[in-house]
Design a protein around this motif. Structure first.
Motif, mmCIF file in Angstrom:
data_model
loop_
_atom_site.group_PDB
_atom_site.id
_atom_site.type_symbol
_atom_site.label_atom_id
_atom_site.label_comp_id
_atom_site.label_asym_id
_atom_site.label_seq_id
_atom_site.Cartn_x
_atom_site.Cartn_y
_atom_site.Cartn_z
ATOM 1 N N TRP A 125 0.860 -1.172 0.000
ATOM 2 C CA TRP A 125 0.000 0.000 0.000
ATOM 3 C C TRP A 125 0.899 1.225 0.000
ATOM 4 C CZ3 TRP A 125 -5.179 -0.424 2.764
ATOM 5 C CH2 TRP A 125 -5.884 0.779 2.731
ATOM 6 N N CYS A 127 1.249 5.294 -0.253
ATOM 7 C CA CYS A 127 0.567 6.597 -0.172
ATOM 8 C C CYS A 127 1.539 7.762 -0.339
ATOM 9 C CB CYS A 127 -0.167 6.726 1.156
ATOM 10 S SG CYS A 127 -1.531 5.572 1.331
ATOM 11 N N ALA A 148 -4.098 5.893 -3.473
ATOM 12 C CA ALA A 148 -3.097 4.870 -3.159
ATOM 13 C C ALA A 148 -2.636 4.188 -4.433
ATOM 14 C CB ALA A 148 -3.666 3.831 -2.198
#
Length: 178
Positions: A125, A127, A148
């Protein structure tokens, strides 16, 4: 309790899923990508607004552009990215104005990560990327925000699940009032 027998498999899936940063060059089939994205489609959202859009970047040129917005060397080996975007105008907003786009997209992204893990695929993930540059690279329309980046692929054969360092239950759970 219904389906309690399935819990050990679910717990194992959650426990073994990790943020992979070493991907094999083996491509992921479109069928597998669609299977993973179907779990996002089924994710719950506030008032069922589903304020999300998922962009699949799976060409060398587009993967290079996506990787450049993050700037870490390990993403250069990724052959498929899913970019989770939020569409704020489609989201539910609480009475105090709280926009639930990020919450809803986060739920869908976790469905992607767990769905991928159940199929033997690795994810991470991300970001910390240059959102304006990614918006330009993907030609996103106004009002659609990249939230994301999810690399999707097969972990290198020698990749090991890192030890999870998590707070204890006593640190994160309070019964009743604080």
């Amino acid at each position: 309790m219904k389906n309690i027998d399935a819990y050990p498999q679910y717990y194992s899936l959650v426990n073994n899923r990790y943020s992979c940063r070493a991907y094999s060059p083996q491509p992921v089939s479109r069928e597998m990508v669609l299977a993973v994205l179907d779990t996002a489609r089924l994710a719950p959202s506030a008032c069922n607004r589903q304020p999300w859009l998922f962009i699949v970047a799976d060409t060398p040129e587009l993967c290079e552009k996506v990787a450049a917005t993050y700037g870490r060397d390990w993403v250069k080996d990724v052959q498929t990215f899913i970019i989770a975007c939020g569409v704020h105008s489609e989201a539910w907003h609480r009475a105090d104005g709280k926009d639930h786009t990020d919450v809803d997209v986060a739920i869908a992204v976790e469905h992607i990560c767990l769905g991928a893990a159940s199929l033997g695929l690795a994810t991470c993930w991300i970001c910390n990327f240059d959102a304006p540059a990614l918006t330009t690279a993907l030609n996103l329309p106004e009002g659609t925000e990249p939230i994301a980046i999810i690399p999707l692929g097969y972990a290198l054969a020698d990749a090991k699940t890192p030890e999870k360092k998590r707070k204890s239950m006593d640190e994160i759970v309070k019964w009743g009032k604080f």
